[in-house]
Design a protein around this motif. Structure first.
Motif, PDB file in Angstrom:
ATOM      1  N   SER A  51       1.079  -1.056  -0.061  1.00 37.98           N
ATOM      2  CA  SER A  51       0.175   0.010  -0.017  1.00 37.98           C
ATOM      3  C   SER A  51       0.774   1.115  -0.106  1.00 37.98           C
ATOM      4  CB  SER A  51      -0.883  -0.097   1.215  1.00 37.98           C
ATOM      5  OG  SER A  51      -0.054   0.227   2.302  1.00 37.98           O
ATOM      6  N   VAL A  52       0.521   2.236  -0.424  1.00 39.50           N
ATOM      7  CA  VAL A  52       1.122   3.673  -0.595  1.00 39.50           C
ATOM      8  C   VAL A  52       0.345   4.727  -0.250  1.00 39.50           C
ATOM      9  CG1 VAL A  52       2.379   5.169  -2.392  1.00 39.50           C
ATOM     10  CG2 VAL A  52       2.425   2.460  -2.567  1.00 39.50           C
ATOM     11  N   SER A  53       0.749   5.472   0.387  1.00 35.98           N
ATOM     12  CA  SER A  53       0.167   6.921   0.775  1.00 35.98           C
ATOM     13  C   SER A  53       1.357   8.096   1.043  1.00 35.98           C
ATOM     14  CB  SER A  53      -0.610   6.861   2.165  1.00 35.98           C
ATOM     15  OG  SER A  53       0.278   6.873   3.108  1.00 35.98           O
ATOM     16  N   PHE A  54       0.935   9.114   0.978  1.00 38.59           N
ATOM     17  CA  PHE A  54       2.153   9.822   0.759  1.00 38.59           C
ATOM     18  C   PHE A  54       2.850   9.932   2.251  1.00 38.59           C
ATOM     19  CE2 PHE A  54      -0.561  12.060  -2.581  1.00 38.59           C
ATOM     20  CZ  PHE A  54       0.582  11.647  -3.404  1.00 38.59           C
ATOM     21  N   GLU A  55       2.232   9.251   3.356  1.00 38.85           N
ATOM     22  CA  GLU A  55       2.770   9.504   4.407  1.00 38.85           C
ATOM     23  C   GLU A  55       3.724   8.115   4.729  1.00 38.85           C
ATOM     24  OE1 GLU A  55      -0.488  10.243   4.169  1.00 38.85           O
ATOM     25  OE2 GLU A  55       0.216  12.279   4.205  1.00 38.85           O
ATOM     26  N   LYS A  56       3.115   7.066   4.160  1.00 37.99           N
ATOM     27  CA  LYS A  56       3.845   5.702   4.354  1.00 37.99           C
ATOM     28  C   LYS A  56       3.669   4.689   3.256  1.00 37.99           C
ATOM     29  CE  LYS A  56       3.382   2.178   7.674  1.00 37.99           C
ATOM     30  NZ  LYS A  56       4.910   1.377   7.949  1.00 37.99           N
ATOM     31  N   THR A  57       4.590   3.870   2.995  1.00 35.60           N
ATOM     32  CA  THR A  57       4.642   2.909   2.150  1.00 35.60           C
ATOM     33  C   THR A  57       4.866   1.693   2.570  1.00 35.60           C
ATOM     34  OG1 THR A  57       5.013   4.305   0.178  1.00 35.60           O
ATOM     35  CG2 THR A  57       5.474   1.866  -0.204  1.00 35.60           C
TER      36      THR A  57
END
Ligand code: PLP
Length: 410
Positions: free
Chosen positions: A258-264
């Protein structure tokens, strides 16, 4: 039909002519030829199942994904790895070694003052990635000389493993010397001192039966195109415990959970190391390629044929005045012969012999340090054979080489 004729019939390119002469292809260590089964699968996948893998639920994508993963399974079986998670598909040996060198350093396993031990006969692909890793960390290379016959002395190897050595990276078979290194014994010695070992298997897989579990190496790298598969696909075997300790090499699609701008969150093995769209056609072709390689490696008639080829090559090279062959006296070697001829420039000889239909490699063959040590110059000739080569071809090569020598020495 003789065994070698059966093998040759699998490889359509062997029927071609060069300069009006039957092709004698003796540049197999650079790249091998592809059997019909590989060419057919390439054609079939491109014309029927072309789609991106791992990402879609439509039929073509699922077919392509299945073909890709079957390629991985074939590699696992071929190398005797414990699990398919330990098989990372890369673009080749070079990419595999760069991956390990970069990630090993990035994980903090190489620090200022540490050493990476290499043999003096490594290919540039097993030198330069480590130099780059050393530059980034302040570590350095330590070079183990090879003996005059091209072998590695196990006692000297053991003595060279001082406390500062954090990694051993060594070829299974040198692409210049053709000598089989005692990698299993080297791994045992290195492990007794807590040092991991990467084996560059680019020339090892082509003529030896490789079992990574038996060798017990931490990493093993090879390229598909040297073992009947297409270019652009390679393998990194890594022990799971090591692959889990290393950070990803490249970031991108397919290597993430999963990818978000905060954490992958990274994908599990093996996809953690397979960012971006893979060369799935070439990967799938590893299956038929390794099937043939496996069959040939376990066929006693092929082993006998290879011995005959080697005897014929050794007598052909021995019969020409002024020829010096690297590693010729080593007890265990593959049919790969790098040589110089007194009074003849390798490049001139390679160009002239090509006019007689014979393909040889010339130059430093991406292993400049050992070529310089052996010759004082930067160039040799190399003839490297596969089971599809024949004793008749060796005779053609021998006659052609003798003519070349006469012409160039005048
Ligand atoms: N290592 C050895 C011993 C080789 O012979 C070669 C290719 O000649 C390589 C590494 C690099 O292989 P590739 O160019 O397929 O990555």
């Amino acid at each position: 039909m003789r065994k070698v004729d059966e093998i040759r019939a699998l490889f359509p390119i062997l029927d071609r002519k060069v300069e009006g002469k039957d092709l004698v292809y003796f540049d197999n260590a650079a790249t091998s030829q592809r059997p019909r089964s590989v060419l057919d699968l390439q054609q079939e996948l491109c014309s029927r199942s072309n789609a991106n893998i791992h990402r879609a639920v439509h039929t073509l994508s699922m077919e392509a994904t299945e073909a890709y993963e079957k390629g991985r399974d074939a590699v696992r079986d071929f190398l005797g790895a414990e699990s398919r998670e330990e098989i990372i598909l890369t673009s080749g040996t070079t990419a595999s070694i760069n991956l390990v060198a970069h990630c090993f350093a990035a994980a903090g396993f190489l620090k200022n003052g540490d050493k990476v031990l290499l043999s003096a006969a490594e290919h540039h692909s097993n030198i330069v990635p480590w130099q780059i890793a050393c530059q980034a960390t302040g570590a350095g290379l330590k070079v183990l000389e090879v003996e005059p016959d091209g072998t590695i002395d196990l006692q000297k190897f053991s003595d060279s493993l001082t406390d500062d050595v954090k990694m051993v990276a060594v070829a299974h078979v040198s692409n210049i010397l053709g000598v089989v290194n005692p990698v299993k014994q080297m791994v045992a010695v290195a492990h007794s001192k807590g040092i991991p070992v990467l084996v560059d298997g680019a020339q090892g897989v082509t003529h030896l039966k490789v079992d990574v579990t038996d060798i017990d190496c931490d990493f093993y790298a090879f390229s598909g195109h040297k073992i009947y598969a297409p270019t652009g696909i390679g393998v990194l075997y890594g022990k799971k415990e090591w692959l889990e300790k290393l950070p990803p090499y490249m970031g991108g699609g397919d290597m993430v959970e999963s990818v978000s701008f905060e954490k992958t969150v990274y994908a599990d093995l093996p996809l953690k190391f397979e960012a971006g769209t893979a060369n799935y056609v070439a990967a799938a072709c590893l299956r038929p390629a390794l099937e043939i390689a496996g069959e040939l490696a376990s066929d006693a008639a092929v082993a006998t044929h290879e011995k005959e080829l080697m005897a014929a090559m050794e007598s052909a090279l021995g019969s020409i005045n002024g020829v010096k062959v690297a590693g010729i006296d080593a007890p265990e070697r593959i049919p790969l012969y790098s040589f110089t001829i007194e009074g003849v420039h390798p490049l001139d000889a390679a160009m002239l012999i090509d006019k007689m239909g014979v393909a040889l490699r010339s130059g430093h063959m991406c292993a400049e340090p050992i070529v310089r040590r052996l010759t004082g110059g930067s160039s040799m000739l190399r003839a490297s054979l596969m089971p599809y080569n024949t004793v008749g071809e060796v005779e053609v090569f021998a006659r052609a080489l003798a003519r070349v020598v006469i012409m160039l020495r005048q």
